[in-house]
Design a protein around this motif. Structure first.
Motif, PDB file in Angstrom:
ATOM      1  N   THR A 186     -27.656 -92.363 -29.571  1.00 45.28           N
ATOM      2  CA  THR A 186     -27.938 -92.069 -28.504  1.00 45.28           C
ATOM      3  C   THR A 186     -27.212 -91.740 -27.205  1.00 45.28           C
ATOM      4  O   THR A 186     -26.379 -93.256 -26.479  1.00 45.28           O
ATOM      5  CB  THR A 186     -29.685 -92.015 -27.968  1.00 45.28           C
ATOM      6  N   CYS A 187     -26.627 -90.623 -26.831  1.00 42.81           N
ATOM      7  CA  CYS A 187     -26.374 -90.122 -25.422  1.00 42.81           C
ATOM      8  C   CYS A 187     -27.198 -90.239 -23.896  1.00 42.81           C
ATOM      9  O   CYS A 187     -27.817 -90.249 -23.410  1.00 42.81           O
ATOM     10  CB  CYS A 187     -25.543 -89.088 -25.031  1.00 42.81           C
ATOM     11  N   ILE A 188     -26.659 -91.406 -23.225  1.00 45.20           N
ATOM     12  CA  ILE A 188     -27.429 -91.456 -21.850  1.00 45.20           C
ATOM     13  C   ILE A 188     -26.121 -91.436 -20.684  1.00 45.20           C
ATOM     14  O   ILE A 188     -25.014 -92.176 -20.785  1.00 45.20           O
ATOM     15  CB  ILE A 188     -27.808 -92.830 -22.066  1.00 45.20           C
ATOM     16  N   MET A 189     -26.468 -91.683 -19.336  1.00 45.25           N
ATOM     17  CA  MET A 189     -26.347 -90.860 -18.084  1.00 45.25           C
ATOM     18  C   MET A 189     -25.876 -92.955 -17.863  1.00 45.25           C
ATOM     19  O   MET A 189     -27.170 -93.346 -17.968  1.00 45.25           O
ATOM     20  CB  MET A 189     -26.649 -90.058 -17.525  1.00 45.25           C
ATOM     21  N   ILE A 190     -24.577 -93.044 -16.897  1.00 49.95           N
ATOM     22  CA  ILE A 190     -24.610 -94.608 -16.719  1.00 49.95           C
ATOM     23  C   ILE A 190     -25.412 -93.756 -14.879  1.00 49.95           C
ATOM     24  O   ILE A 190     -24.604 -92.865 -14.234  1.00 49.95           O
ATOM     25  CB  ILE A 190     -23.065 -94.565 -15.738  1.00 49.95           C
ATOM     26  N   GLU A 191     -26.232 -94.266 -14.378  1.00 47.39           N
ATOM     27  CA  GLU A 191     -26.558 -93.954 -12.851  1.00 47.39           C
ATOM     28  C   GLU A 191     -26.078 -95.240 -12.195  1.00 47.39           C
ATOM     29  O   GLU A 191     -26.131 -96.341 -12.387  1.00 47.39           O
ATOM     30  CB  GLU A 191     -28.065 -94.491 -12.934  1.00 47.39           C
ATOM     31  N   GLU A 192     -25.239 -94.695 -10.509  1.00 50.73           N
ATOM     32  CA  GLU A 192     -24.291 -95.577 -10.041  1.00 50.73           C
ATOM     33  C   GLU A 192     -24.859 -94.842  -8.490  1.00 50.73           C
ATOM     34  O   GLU A 192     -25.251 -93.435  -7.886  1.00 50.73           O
ATOM     35  CB  GLU A 192     -23.143 -95.124  -9.901  1.00 50.73           C
ATOM     36  N   THR A 193     -24.799 -95.724  -7.338  1.00 52.07           N
ATOM     37  CA  THR A 193     -25.020 -94.969  -6.189  1.00 52.07           C
ATOM     38  C   THR A 193     -23.704 -94.499  -5.872  1.00 52.07           C
ATOM     39  O   THR A 193     -22.846 -94.565  -5.922  1.00 52.07           O
ATOM     40  CB  THR A 193     -25.559 -96.434  -5.411  1.00 52.07           C
ATOM     41  N   PRO A 194     -23.644 -93.667  -5.100  1.00 48.83           N
ATOM     42  CA  PRO A 194     -22.472 -92.758  -4.340  1.00 48.83           C
ATOM     43  C   PRO A 194     -21.327 -94.094  -4.119  1.00 48.83           C
ATOM     44  O   PRO A 194     -20.548 -93.648  -4.154  1.00 48.83           O
ATOM     45  CB  PRO A 194     -23.330 -92.386  -3.045  1.00 48.83           C
ATOM     46  N   GLU A 195     -22.247 -95.290  -3.126  1.00 49.83           N
ATOM     47  CA  GLU A 195     -21.308 -96.775  -2.691  1.00 49.83           C
ATOM     48  C   GLU A 195     -20.324 -97.131  -4.059  1.00 49.83           C
ATOM     49  O   GLU A 195     -19.278 -97.449  -3.902  1.00 49.83           O
ATOM     50  CB  GLU A 195     -21.747 -97.399  -2.059  1.00 49.83           C
ATOM     51  N   GLN A 196     -21.005 -97.175  -5.029  1.00 48.57           N
ATOM     52  CA  GLN A 196     -20.666 -97.915  -6.699  1.00 48.57           C
ATOM     53  C   GLN A 196     -19.331 -96.450  -6.987  1.00 48.57           C
ATOM     54  O   GLN A 196     -18.711 -97.472  -7.443  1.00 48.57           O
ATOM     55  CB  GLN A 196     -22.098 -97.825  -7.470  1.00 48.57           C
ATOM     56  N   SER A 197     -20.269 -95.272  -7.155  1.00 50.51           N
ATOM     57  CA  SER A 197     -18.935 -94.879  -7.364  1.00 50.51           C
ATOM     58  C   SER A 197     -17.572 -94.057  -6.821  1.00 50.51           C
ATOM     59  O   SER A 197     -17.018 -93.749  -7.732  1.00 50.51           O
ATOM     60  CB  SER A 197     -19.729 -93.350  -7.890  1.00 50.51           C
ATOM     61  N   MET A 198     -17.710 -94.744  -5.521  1.00 48.36           N
ATOM     62  CA  MET A 198     -16.541 -94.417  -4.431  1.00 48.36           C
ATOM     63  C   MET A 198     -15.464 -95.812  -4.632  1.00 48.36           C
ATOM     64  O   MET A 198     -14.562 -95.712  -4.329  1.00 48.36           O
ATOM     65  CB  MET A 198     -16.937 -94.275  -3.547  1.00 48.36           C
ATOM     66  N   ASP A 199     -16.324 -97.449  -5.305  1.00 48.46           N
ATOM     67  CA  ASP A 199     -16.124 -98.298  -5.675  1.00 48.46           C
ATOM     68  C   ASP A 199     -14.644 -98.416  -6.384  1.00 48.46           C
ATOM     69  O   ASP A 199     -15.110 -98.909  -7.718  1.00 48.46           O
ATOM     70  CB  ASP A 199     -17.103 -99.546  -5.922  1.00 48.46           C
ATOM     71  N   PHE A 200     -13.399 -98.063  -6.639  1.00 48.56           N
ATOM     72  CA  PHE A 200     -12.325 -98.312  -7.078  1.00 48.56           C
ATOM     73  C   PHE A 200     -12.116 -99.602  -7.726  1.00 48.56           C
ATOM     74  O   PHE A 200     -11.559 -99.438  -8.987  1.00 48.56           O
ATOM     75  CB  PHE A 200     -10.816 -96.901  -7.237  1.00 48.56           C
TER      76      PHE A 200
END
Length: 109
Positions: free
Chosen positions: A34-48
Motif C-alpha cells: 500500500t502506498c502511504i505518504m511520509i508526514e513531516e513537519t516543515p522543520e523536519q523536511s528542511m533538515d537535510f
C-alpha cells in the motif's frame, strides 16, 4: 555587433518558453503493498542532515540505507517491530521505516 545582439536576445527569448512537466502516473501496481505518504513537519523536511530514511533493521541504531521519498510502499501483511514497519526501497529491496513518519490519513491503495 549583430551577433552580439542575437547572443543577448536569445536567453531572453528562451526564458519566455514555459516549462511543462509530465504528470505522475503509476507504472504498475505493486501487489501486496500500500502506498502511504511520509508526514513531516516543515522543520523536519528542511533538515537535510537527518532525513527520513530507510533502515536495514527495525532499530533506531541501525544504519540508514537511503532517504525515503514523499511516499513509501508499505507491505500489507508486513511485520512490525520496535515501531518500524516493513517496506521496500526504490530498488524493491526489503527495508524498514519508522511508523512515526507514516501518515495514516493519506493511505493510497
Amino acid at each position: 555587433m549583430r551577433q552580439l545582439k542575437f547572443a543577448l536576445a536569445l536567453p531572453v527569448l528562451m526564458s519566455c518558453v514555459p516549462a511543462m512537466a509530465a504528470g505522475l502516473t503509476a507504472v504498475k501496481p505493486l501487489q501486496g503493498y500500500t502506498c502511504i505518504m511520509i508526514e513531516e513537519t516543515p522543520e523536519q523536511s528542511m533538515d537535510f542532515k537527518n532525513p527520513v530514511s530507510f533502515k536495514m533493521e527495525p532499530s533506531d541504531s541501525a544504519p540508514n540505507v537511503a532517504p525515503a521519498g514523499m511516499q513509501v510502499a508499505i507491505r500489507d501483511q508486513g511485520r512490525k517491530s520496535n515501531g518500524y514497519v516493513e517496506t521496500v526501497d526504490f530498488a524493491l529491496r526489503p527495508r524498514w521505516i519508522s511508523a512515526r513518519y507514516l501518515a495514516a490519513d493519506h493511505i493510497k491503495t
